[in-house]
Design an enzyme around this catalytic site. Sequence first.
Site: not given
Lengths: 433, 433, 433
Positions: C16, C52, C84, C236, C388
């Site tokens: 974003t 946001d 968004r 971080r 398998d």
Amino acid sequence: MAERKHDRKFVRTFFTTPTAVEGEEDSAKMLRGAVGLRGMKAPDVWVPDNEDATAPSMRDEGAENIVEVVAENGADFPGEIHPRVVWHRDSPATRYQGFKHMLQISDPERGAIEHIDGFVIPEVGDIDDWKKADEFITIVENEHGLEEGSIAMSVIIESGQAELAMGQLREEMGKPTNNLERLFLLVDGEVDYTKDMRAITPTGALPPWPELRHNTSRGASAAGLIAVDGPYDDIRDVEGYHERMTDNQAKGMLGIWSLTPGQVVEANQSPLPPENGSWLLDVGGRKVELESEDGVEIYDGNRLSLEETGDGYVLRVGGDGRELDEDELREELLDMTEYVPSMDDIVDSMEEFEAAKEAGRGAIAITQSATLRIDGVEIDVNKDRMWDEATYQAAMTPITLFQDVYRNRPDQHEELAEMYSEDVVERAMDVGA
Amino acid sequence: MAERKHDRKFVRTFFTTPTAVEGEEDSAKMLRGAVGLRGMKAPDVWVPDNEDATAPSMRDEGAENIVEVVAENGADFPGEIHPRVVWHRDSPATRYQGFKHMLQISDPERGAIEHIDGFVIPEVGDIDDWKKADEFITIVENEHGLEEGSIAMSVIIESGQAELAMGQLREEMGKPTNNLERLFLLVDGEVDYTKDMRAITPTGALPPWPELRHNTSRGASAAGLIAVDGPYDDIRDVEGYHERMTDNQAKGMLGIWSLTPGQVVEANQSPLPPENGSWLLDVGGRKVELESEDGVEIYDGNRLSLEETGDGYVLRVGGDGRELDEDELREELLDMTEYVPSMDDIVDSMEEFEAAKEAGRGAIAITQSATLRIDGVEIDVNKDRMWDEATYQAAMTPITLFQDVYRNRPDQHEELAEMYSEDVVERAMDVGA
Amino acid sequence: MAERKHDRKFVRTFFTTPTAVEGEEDSAKMLRGAVGLRGMKAPDVWVPDNEDATAPSMRDEGAENIVEVVAENGADFPGEIHPRVVWHRDSPATRYQGFKHMLQISDPERGAIEHIDGFVIPEVGDIDDWKKADEFITIVENEHGLEEGSIAMSVIIESGQAELAMGQLREEMGKPTNNLERLFLLVDGEVDYTKDMRAITPTGALPPWPELRHNTSRGASAAGLIAVDGPYDDIRDVEGYHERMTDNQAKGMLGIWSLTPGQVVEANQSPLPPENGSWLLDVGGRKVELESEDGVEIYDGNRLSLEETGDGYVLRVGGDGRELDEDELREELLDMTEYVPSMDDIVDSMEEFEAAKEAGRGAIAITQSATLRIDGVEIDVNKDRMWDEATYQAAMTPITLFQDVYRNRPDQHEELAEMYSEDVVERAMDVGA
């Protein structure tokens, strides 16, 4: 979350009391004791329990005792009152008995119903079974001239069916042929749930059922209800009770059943922010709370050791030692520490963020400082955390809970002021307004 | 829980066998071996596996082998027989092949169907896909003059779709246009589920999928079915298999897939209470089973040490030592110990509670006593547990399971009597009646 | 899994960027930076974030910035572009604002929409709320002469309601009155989810929400969508970000939000198999990666010790020592080790299995050999694993992901070839075809 339509937005404590005890001179003795509780010993929701806590042969007498004790003393009780009646998804006889007891207890001429906020229905099954209970309460309301929907209904989730039903509440609650908007608490009942799920543990201890608790919390969130965990049987184990509550709170389940006034005190306090902040040190995967002394946070365990050398430090965790210079050591300790903020800290941070927002800033750094002492060596650390709108909103939950408690529980004002100081209480009531 | 309509209320073991092996003189060799299993080596549900365990090119021959082997030997097989046929939610060709195999296997003139209890349908999708399989079985029943609904249907949950479908069973099973009441087992298939969910682990090991197992157990509880966990691939790892089963049992999932007769033995025994009780000591977060010797429970690890001083004791966990007097030490050790009751203990406690209930008492204390020895120091402890109706009901699950096993598996009577003694078996069959 | 109808079958990264930053000369500066990302720093899905990440007062300008920057540079951006917009289940004003922004951004005359793949809708509620957003997008498409259903829709799951809605997608997506087939990503938003669920943790850290992530992954699997985890705030903490991604991957959630180009690099690489294989040793419950040196895998910790005696070995874990002969030691070490295969190893094993299958064999043993060195003592071990069809299919997931990345992200070819070598890349593109 969906809008919560009840007077209480939060319920910390759900305290059950037997309604009639055999062999006592006064079979209502325990009810009379409980209705007199005040302050931190009084629960947010008191449940005169005419189901499992009361012998089957005593339940008719128990219903009478509820009426009598609540009519006489209910007006002064500081929490809400929600008697539990009998019910079972598999037994029409039990359901009919529960209906008759609700009809009896709610008779306005008897004077108890004006102090009763709702009923608790145990052993519900799928959503159609919940509707049967809802319909009986509607009939009770109608027969007694009470407003439709005015009596709350809480359910005990103790079957796989009921767990699934919580996923359907949102779509069922709006339907015209029921009054499920009266729903209030979703309460887990792990003992009978364990039986219903046919679970086995080696020692007979209850399984932890994390998924059930998640689904109950989610159901409450989606339908505007309140989630409450079931009883914690080992009454002596206060630490275990606290661990369970901390685990529940991380799931959004902020209320829990209490079996004794002692548990009520613990559970009333648990979701409130602590009086004092504290530092945690992560030592090899375990979090140890540091001891605070004269403003210094002291680690005195022996899993971690710190030594000053001529030109730096040696930090040992378990057997592994590392040489670090001062900056590296500080960085390392920062990564190993966490801070648990006090009520005062939270209010401080929120006020600071509110001021910053008003000044047009969207994010600020909140700093916690401490002097750590390990093996006599002291190091200052500053822990920064970015606060933005989302952090602020999430931090709001314990504050909103506190405000809900403060508004609804004047009987706890004194104890809260003692715990936090008048000043902190006042600021906590103002923040976020 | 919802009523379980099948002959078996519990299924411990789901054992698959390839139906046709290429390159063998007799391609049905493995089926012939499996159908001869008896006692603890014989599963509760035997699954001649005409899907993944059998090469695609051998499946027509496999269907024939099922008919032949079951017609000849099925009457004497002590468990139920539920062949697995091919199916896939995304392939009409596979579904049609599965239908044809069911039609073929169920032909009453071939003599196998009278010993076959149902079919296992793998790779189901959403609930409408389950209905397609159900409809094919209805047609099979009708074509062959068998009673509608008489052939059970079990499904393998190996897709997110199927996991979600388990939440809808309760409302779908009553509908007039299906016969989903024939449903029997909900079996997790974690290998294909992992593929469907597109999960990745570093080593390629299967994820633990706790939520899937919870949802399967809950689906079984809500719809009156039986939950079974998927295969445990590491056949040599007996301890890992046991840990998985213990974890499953705490979720109410009491059955598990078995790939070998050795796994069948382990899985048949795992949900039954142990022959002998044992004490666990919690040492720094790990539970250690104490060694029992001449009635003394001995801890001989080195994470915990206990020393007698002149006027008390020093108890050390890891590096942290504490001085305690005798009562404090006893209290501390009580908190650190748990007791795993034997079958005999459980039956004892239930009998005791039943007697108390008959005498009008609703709760009794059950005491377990032991002498603990740590570093040569001996301390007696008494562990009390309150038993009420709910404790009694929850303790009932392993006993009901035992009773279901005993009634349905006469071939295991001898081994059970050897394990528990005739007397304990008899009392376990009587209790809770 | 249900068929995924999008160009991308996998999305590793959801990055974003604020759309308009106040106080900068060019408020679109951050958008211009992000649109220029290439290679491992460029996400699979880029999200110009007009919710946001952007101040409310800047969002109209943000919508304009999106149009401008994407029209100018979108053609060259290597990932998909999904802005968004604002939305809230509880606010019609917010929903209407989101609609207007979508209408504005999608205007073909402005030249951005041809580079935009879809929109991200936050804060959705129950399924009927999702339909409102879908309907607005349908109107946008119709107004602008775009094909109905051509604009993808992704949602942020940040409420209990939305979590429940994911269980209904499969039945809702086919209905004639919506275009929910446009759904693309299901993205968890844990910060607001925590608020909606009213969860509290002592330090204010986000709860882990394992059930939410499971349900999101399952919803994606059942409905043919792609699951993406929410933001990891502590930028971080690279190790923590990796641990979260590993945990997510075991749940089938292969994508994650990234807040910085640094996080994008980590998250683009995380679900891809490693360049080099490695051995893990389980030491008392902890998995330690062995250090590889000249073909020898070395343990140099001090929780485990190994000593050669005259006639065998002594292996010590913690304090507990055991005497073992060479075979027992090898067996013991085999149980304690796990191998994390490299991309090369996985491709090798798949090729080997494909060859075996063509030759008519259904299962083969894949062997990993190593020389382990503990306290200077060397032991050779061979780890066998049966492969398998099911093992092969499950191992296919990371390879299919790699192939999807390689086909859709030519800008990463160089870095992938550097990481794995041209040869391994080529073989990885061929396998499983």
